[in-house]
Design an enzyme around this catalytic site. Structure first.
Site, PDB file in Angstrom:
ATOM      1  N   SER A 187      -4.160  62.379  94.383  1.00 20.41           N
ATOM      2  CA  SER A 187      -4.157  61.760  95.704  1.00 20.41           C
ATOM      3  C   SER A 187      -5.468  62.060  96.419  1.00 20.41           C
ATOM      4  CB  SER A 187      -2.929  62.241  96.494  1.00 20.41           C
ATOM      5  OG  SER A 187      -2.722  61.470  97.653  1.00 20.41           O
ATOM      6  N   GLU A 296       3.940  54.243  93.328  1.00 16.81           N
ATOM      7  CA  GLU A 296       3.187  55.162  94.184  1.00 16.81           C
ATOM      8  C   GLU A 296       3.737  55.247  95.607  1.00 16.81           C
ATOM      9  OE1 GLU A 296       0.768  57.214  93.609  1.00 16.81           O
ATOM     10  OE2 GLU A 296      -0.351  56.577  91.854  1.00 16.81           O
ATOM     11  N   HIS A 385       4.678  58.580  93.927  1.00 17.90           N
ATOM     12  CA  HIS A 385       3.495  59.382  94.186  1.00 17.90           C
ATOM     13  C   HIS A 385       3.835  60.868  94.087  1.00 17.90           C
ATOM     14  CE1 HIS A 385      -0.540  59.839  95.845  1.00 17.90           C
ATOM     15  NE2 HIS A 385      -0.089  60.694  96.745  1.00 17.90           N
TER      16      HIS A 385
END
Length: 473
Positions: A187, A296, A385
């Site tokens: 990320s 995600e 995610h």
């Protein structure tokens, strides 16, 4: 329980660590830069002071200033914590012995939170696969990302560069090869990896990079200035380093947040360290492994508690042409408005930028997609995610791991974790993760699909790629 370990002489003094019950030597809280107290809070990182005698390195340092993260059992920072927070932690199978590949981790956290002390980032299991693992703290929020007149920009990146110089100067004493360093992150940490791969300042500090869910966001200087001025106005202080220095960090944390916005910060295009989108300038001499999870943005949709969405507005904000919505619906018949919103955001923020890094890299590049759906929360998370982070480090129980993977730990997660750790260490060792290079099957690309079973896929997320190609270029 860890037992007393050996001592290591670093460039700034001697440290003593501990040994885990699996035989991994661990050293925690070693300064790579000086304290950020007073005026140093918004300055470039400075060299740490040398110390006499042996410094006990068995505890993590304080975290960098940041707000609490919802769902975290322990805050990474509390008001009153010390300012000696720019530190590294090292896990090694053989300090002073074998010359092993080095993996240096940059945490995620939307540029506003993150700490190397998070239990999920314990490097023992990953080091056990045959590498020296380094984790580090770097400044986030206004301290790291805020644009301030007369102060260096992108201080978060300056912190990371200072830590990487520490690795070059010291890691051989811990059994690592300074000529074979791989940086990896997820990320915001993957954005760090990509920015460093594109920056001239990163030359000579690492050989390979792994970007997990690269967030393709950068900010112009005037946008960054506007964010600083908004925060200053809310606090009633000048939008300067001097104005903010007298303000308690927790007050800044409260003022910097914007309801409905994941983060107000991003790398600043400053014409020096960050010159634009990283995929436009990736250095070909650095090997790259980059990928994303299938679902995600579902993580953020659930955290935000969204029950409905306007995908037309989402597409417009993302910069997509009006025709894109019809293209999405044609590719995904029957998709709900909320799922379409999540899909567009997944593509725009993470999946397509990650794919573009693989496609545009002028050197050796490898791609992957993580599609294993977590059974947690009755399957609501999917392959969301951050679900891959626990698998990367092999820390499959407790805290965020329990939340994202479910309990008891699914056997499939155990299998995938072993394979990811094997692949990451193999890539760090000699640049070969165990599958073909992205461009070896043509411009559409070929990638590893992490699922059960593991497979190869050509032209990953082809429908989204065709929709976004005219936008990303």
């Amino acid at each position: 329980m860890p037992t007393k370990g050996p001592t290591v002489l670093t460039a700034h003094g001697t440290v003593s660590g501990a040994v885990t019950d699996t035989g991994i030597h661990v050293f925690k809280g070693i300064p790579y830069a000086a304290s950020i107290d007073g005026p140093a809070r918004f300055a470039a990182p400075a060299e740490p002071e040398r110390w006499e005698g042996t410094r006990e390195a068995t505890r993590f340092s304080p975290g960098v200033p940041q707000p609490a993260f919802i769902g975290s059992p322990e805050p990474s920072w509390r008001p009153g914590d010390g300012d000696d927070c720019l530190t590294v932690n090292v896990w090694t199978p053989d300090p002073g012995g074998a010359v092993l590949p080095v993996l240096v981790w940059f945490y995620g956290g939307a540029f506003i939170i993150g700490s190397a002390a998070q239990p999920g980032y314990d490097g023992a299991a990953l080091a056990g696969a045959g590498a020296v693992v380094v984790t580090l703290n770097y400044r986030v929020g206004l301290e790291g990302f805020g644009r301030l007149p007369g102060r260096p920009g992108n201080r978060w990146l300056l912190d990371q560069l200072a830590a990487l110089r520490w690795v070059q100067d010291n890691i051989a004493r811990f059994g690592g090869d300074p000529g074979n360093v791989t940086i990896f992150g997820q990320s915001a940490g993957a954005t760090s990896v990509a920015c460093l791969t594109a920056a001239d300042a990163g030359r000579g500090l690492f050989r390979r990079t792994i970007a997990q869910s690269f967030a393709g966001v950068v900010m112009a200087e005037d946008e960054a200035t506007a964010v600083t001025e908004r925060i200053a106005a809310a606090l009633g202080v000048p939008a300067t380093a001097e104005g903010f220095t007298g303000v308690a960090p927790e007050a800044i944390h409260a003022a910097q947040a914007v309801p409905g916005e994941v983060t107000p910060f991003a790398p600043i295009v400053d014409g020096e360290l960050v010159l634009g989108q990283p995929w436009e300038r990736l250095r070909g001499e650095v090997d790259l492994l980059v990928g994303f999870t299938r679902d995600e943005y579902r993580f953020f949709t659930l955290i935000e508690g969204l029950k409905d969405a306007d995908p037309a507005a989402t597409a417009e904000r993302a910069g997509l042409p009006a025709s894109a919505l019809a293209d999405y619906r044609a590719a995904h018949p029957g998709i709900s408005d909320l799922d379409l919103h999540t899909l567009i955001m997944s593509d725009g923020v993470f999946r397509m930028p990650s794919l573009w890094c693989a496609r545009r890299h002028p050197g050796r590049a490898f791609g992957y997609e993580f599609t294993w759906p977590s059974p947690a929360f009755g399957g609501l998370l999917g392959a969301c995610h951050a679900v891959d982070v626990a698998l990367t480090f092999g820390n499959l129980t407790g805290g965020m791991s329990d939340m994202l993977l479910g309990t008891p730990t699914p056997e499939e997660a155990v299998v995938l974790s072993k394979e990811i750790r094997r692949s990451w260490v193999a890539f760090a060792t000699d640049g070969d993760p165990g599958w073909p290079e992205f461009g070896s099957a043509g411009p559409a690309g070929i990638a590893r699909r992490f699922d059960v079973p593991i497979s190869l896929i050509t032209d990953p997320e082809a429908a989204s790629r065709r929709i976004w190609e005219p936008v990303l270029g």
